[in-house]
Design an enzyme around this catalytic site. Structure first.
Site, short mmCIF file in Angstrom:
data_model
loop_
_atom_site.label_atom_id
_atom_site.label_comp_id
_atom_site.label_asym_id
_atom_site.label_seq_id
_atom_site.Cartn_x
_atom_site.Cartn_y
_atom_site.Cartn_z
N SER A 1 -5.68 3.22 4.97
CA SER A 1 -5.20 2.56 3.76
C SER A 1 -6.34 1.91 2.98
CB SER A 1 -4.13 1.50 4.11
OG SER A 1 -3.32 1.22 2.99
N LYS B 1 0.00 3.75 -2.64
CA LYS B 1 -1.04 4.79 -2.52
C LYS B 1 -0.45 6.20 -2.38
CE LYS B 1 -4.38 1.51 -0.70
NZ LYS B 1 -4.52 0.60 0.42
N LYS C 1 3.62 6.69 4.83
CA LYS C 1 2.66 5.64 4.50
C LYS C 1 3.21 4.24 4.77
CE LYS C 1 -1.26 4.12 2.78
NZ LYS C 1 -1.15 2.92 3.64
N SER D 1 0.79 -1.24 0.00
CA SER D 1 0.00 0.00 0.00
C SER D 1 0.82 1.29 0.00
CB SER D 1 -0.96 0.01 1.19
OG SER D 1 -2.03 -0.88 0.96
#
Length: 295
Positions: free
Chosen positions: A128, A70, A245, A67
């Site tokens: 997320s 993202k 992140k 993720s």
């Protein structure tokens, strides 16, 4: 004579002491910046102000990114011309079906609700949410069908990577649930994050620990969503953390793109393929502390 001998002895003693002190001071920095050992298979840290490399470990080896993908999703959205963060997106059943089918992390968006682009960015980056990622790709891709729009959006992600001069990065998904060709490197991901952090909205989102969205239901009433909590534990456990992140997956293992500011200096970096949530945070903390010592 006796007085002169004492003074001379004292002078020698002071000089020796000065040498010892100087030696101790000279040795300290070398001890403080011992290169750390991390569990993650790949790592990279740089000075965010001048992009100077501070640490590398397999920094240019391509790996699945989970993720952390993202970050680019958000960057592409925020780069849209005439972007209206308050424009609304209606949540489709396809988004919900997608996260269920993939057992994916989600923002628990409700089908039929109208959610602003701003809220979707929080839903994307804090819990997320792959449902939020899908909604954004559908909204900002071009085409007459959902599949075409998603393909177009992923194309924008790859164009953005090329525009940053990245040669070891490719996206085949909008959220990191790839189809065998979604990869990057610690160095490339750090550069993507550094670029994204130039956007004030992005910076605001990724340093937020909790966010509660109020969406509009099918009937026009207001729904207060359950609070979204940021999956980046560094925000609460490492002083100066400002983002960015987390990522995980069967192939990606445990990943973390991180940034912190101390004393007016910012370090930014990435660890890929660590062994657990706790370990990726431990790896990141080591690398940030090392980075600050090296600047």
């Amino acid at each position: 004579m006796k007085g002169r001998r004492l003074r001379r002895a004292a002078a020698v003693s002071v000089t020796a002491g000065a040498v010892l002190v100087t030696g101790a001071l000279a040795a300290a920095p070398a001890q403080a910046v011992t290169t750390p050992s991390i569990v993650a298979k790949g790592g990279f840290v740089m000075n965010n102000s001048n992009a100077k490399t501070l640490y590398t470990k397999a920094a240019d080896t391509k790996r699945s990114t989970g993720s952390t993908t993202k970050i680019m999703t958000a960057k592409v959205v925020l780069a849209q011309s005439n972007l209206n963060l308050d424009s609304k997106v209606t949540i489709q059943k396809a988004y919900s079906d997608y996260v269920v089918a993939n057992n994916a992390s989600q923002a628990h968006l409700i089908v039929g609700d109208k959610v602003t682009v701003r809220q979707l960015l929080y839903g994307l980056m804090l819990p997320s949410g792959c449902d939020a990622a899908y909604a954004l790709a559908d909204k900002f891709g071009a085409g007459s069908t959902r599949a075409a729009r998603v393909k177009s959006f992923i194309g924008k992600m790859n164009t953005a990577a090329k525009n940053l001069g990245l040669t070891h990065t490719h996206f085949d998904s909008f959220d990191g649930i790839g189809n065998g060709s979604n990869y990057s490197t610690p160095r490339d991901l750090t550069k993507i994050a550094s670029s994204a952090m130039k956007n004030s909205m992005f910076r605001t989102v990724v340093k937020t620990k909790k966010y509660t969205a109020k969406t509009v239901t099918k009937t026009g009433s207001t729904r207060t969503m359950a609070a979204w909590t940021n999956t980046n534990g560094l925000l609460s456990s490492y002083s100066g953390t400002i983002g960015v992140k987390t990522g995980s997956g069967p192939e990606a293992k445990y990943c973390l793109v991180f940034a912190a500011t101390r004393g007016g200096k910012t370090v930014i970096g990435t660890v890929l393929a660590s062994s657990s949530i706790a370990q990726r945070e431990s790896d990141a903390k080591k690398l940030m502390t090392y980075g600050f010592a090296k600047i």
